[in-house]
Scaffold this active site. Structure first.
Site, PDB file in Angstrom:
ATOM      1  N   ARG A   1      22.669   4.708  26.803  1.00 40.45           N
ATOM      2  CA  ARG A   1      21.286   4.558  26.365  1.00 40.45           C
ATOM      3  C   ARG A   1      20.658   5.936  26.209  1.00 40.45           C
ATOM      4  O   ARG A   1      19.880   6.375  27.062  1.00 40.45           O
ATOM      5  CB  ARG A   1      20.523   3.708  27.375  1.00 40.45           C
ATOM      6  CG  ARG A   1      21.094   2.305  27.523  1.00 40.45           C
ATOM      7  CD  ARG A   1      20.480   1.594  28.717  1.00 40.45           C
ATOM      8  NE  ARG A   1      21.017   0.237  28.864  1.00 40.45           N
ATOM      9  CZ  ARG A   1      20.779  -0.549  29.910  1.00 40.45           C
ATOM     10  NH1 ARG A   1      20.016  -0.111  30.903  1.00 40.45           N
ATOM     11  NH2 ARG A   1      21.290  -1.763  29.962  1.00 40.45           N
TER      12      ARG A   1
ATOM     13  N   ASP B   1      18.437   9.118  25.282  1.00 32.98           N
ATOM     14  CA  ASP B   1      16.985   9.280  25.259  1.00 32.98           C
ATOM     15  C   ASP B   1      16.469   9.605  23.867  1.00 32.98           C
ATOM     16  O   ASP B   1      17.222   9.964  22.966  1.00 32.98           O
ATOM     17  CB  ASP B   1      16.564  10.421  26.202  1.00 32.98           C
ATOM     18  CG  ASP B   1      16.836  10.108  27.660  1.00 32.98           C
ATOM     19  OD1 ASP B   1      16.977   8.916  27.993  1.00 32.98           O
ATOM     20  OD2 ASP B   1      16.911  11.061  28.458  1.00 32.98           O
TER      21      ASP B   1
ATOM     22  N   TYR C   1      29.425  14.996  26.986  1.00 35.02           N
ATOM     23  CA  TYR C   1      28.199  15.450  26.336  1.00 35.02           C
ATOM     24  C   TYR C   1      28.306  16.948  26.062  1.00 35.02           C
ATOM     25  O   TYR C   1      29.009  17.671  26.770  1.00 35.02           O
ATOM     26  CB  TYR C   1      26.976  15.222  27.227  1.00 35.02           C
ATOM     27  CG  TYR C   1      26.527  13.787  27.363  1.00 35.02           C
ATOM     28  CD1 TYR C   1      25.556  13.262  26.513  1.00 35.02           C
ATOM     29  CD2 TYR C   1      27.058  12.956  28.353  1.00 35.02           C
ATOM     30  CE1 TYR C   1      25.123  11.956  26.645  1.00 35.02           C
ATOM     31  CE2 TYR C   1      26.631  11.644  28.488  1.00 35.02           C
ATOM     32  CZ  TYR C   1      25.656  11.151  27.627  1.00 35.02           C
ATOM     33  OH  TYR C   1      25.232   9.857  27.762  1.00 35.02           O
TER      34      TYR C   1
ATOM     35  N   ARG D   1      20.599  16.841  31.210  1.00 32.02           N
ATOM     36  CA  ARG D   1      19.502  17.740  30.842  1.00 32.02           C
ATOM     37  C   ARG D   1      18.969  18.519  32.050  1.00 32.02           C
ATOM     38  O   ARG D   1      18.544  19.672  31.920  1.00 32.02           O
ATOM     39  CB  ARG D   1      18.390  16.943  30.164  1.00 32.02           C
ATOM     40  CG  ARG D   1      18.804  16.421  28.796  1.00 32.02           C
ATOM     41  CD  ARG D   1      17.865  15.352  28.284  1.00 32.02           C
ATOM     42  NE  ARG D   1      16.509  15.862  28.127  1.00 32.02           N
ATOM     43  CZ  ARG D   1      15.458  15.072  27.860  1.00 32.02           C
ATOM     44  NH1 ARG D   1      15.621  13.754  27.747  1.00 32.02           N
ATOM     45  NH2 ARG D   1      14.259  15.606  27.714  1.00 32.02           N
TER      46      ARG D   1
END
Length: 256
Positions: free
Chosen positions: A56, A58, A116, A203
């Site tokens: 999911r 952002d 990522y 992040r």
């Protein structure tokens, strides 16, 4: 005699530019990637389709390989589904592959490795054509110290310090398999792979590594942040636009 309708589960590999979307998951405050895919699949197949996504992402986060599944009675060959759907999708969303998987394959609950990548533009002035896909930092970053700090992240740890407060999970323990920090010209790339990530975890890790690169934290302070299990002691959350979900690799026995 009526032909028997057989339900199939289809897996999609999805790439998208997240700039114009309020993330992956359907919500009331704006258009999302999931919403667009559901809408166009439902029109294509003349069925009410609701995909199940693996990650999911952002608002503003990009993807090269998010995964979603849906069930359908359609007679369109699974491997052709990507071609048919891409003709209907906007140019910032593309289905890179489609195939049939086992009926019980679930993209979130099957064991997998997610990867990522975060990109930082580290130079005196920003570059307009890169503004949507990198985080601009004008002060010089010490990549060597960022690499030293990254070593403390690798392994199984309680990452409570590296997740946003509203995270609702049974455990904040995750395993990071690799975390690489590399620089090429003015671009610093931070690539991280693990068995799962908490809300905003990547992040916040990047924001913390930037603090190390700016000499605000020494590299070994990352170990203290992990041990504190307190979000308030970690660095800030880096902007979403620099982050891309590279891909998700599932174990061979996952039914995909």
């Amino acid at each position: 005699m009526c032909e028997e309708r057989i339900k199939k589960r289809i897996k999609l590999i999805i790439a998208y530019d997240g700039t114009n979307y309020c993330g992956w998951q359907i919500q009331i405050n704006g258009i999302t990637v999931e919403e667009v895919i559901n809408r166009e699949l439902s029109r294509l197949l003349n069925e009410e389709i609701a995909v199940i996504g693996a990650s999911r992402t952002d608002s503003g986060v990009h993807s090269l390989g998010n995964v979603a599944v849906f069930d359908t009675y359609s007679r369109i060959p699974p491997e052709k589904m990507c071609f048919a759907l891409n003709q209907r999708l906007p140019e910032d969303i593309r289905i890179e592959d489609s195939c049939e998987v086992a009926p019980d394959f679930h993209p979130r609950y099957c064991n997998s490795t997610k990867t990522y990548e975060y990109k930082i533009l580290n130079r005196r002035f920003d570059i307009p054509t890169m503004r949507l896909y990198t985080h601009f930092v004008y002060m010089p970053l010490d990549v060597n110290k960022m690499q030293q700090a990254a070593k403390y992240i690798v392994g199984e740890h309680d990452f409570k310090s590296f997740c946003s407060a509203r995270t609702q999970v049974l455990t904040t323990v995750r395993t990071i398999y690799s975390l690489e920090v590399k620089k090429s010209d003015d671009i610093i790339s931070i690539r991280i792979s693990g068995n799962g990530f908490l809300y905003n975890m990547v992040r916040i890790i990047v924001g913390t590594l930037i603090k190390v690169g700016l000499n605000v934290y020494p590299p070994e302070h990352v170990k203290e942040i992990l041990e504190a299990r307190d979000r308030n002691v970690a660095g800030p959350k880096a902007p979403a636009k620099g982050l891309t979900l590279i891909g998700i690799k599932y174990e061979e026995n996952s039914g995909q």
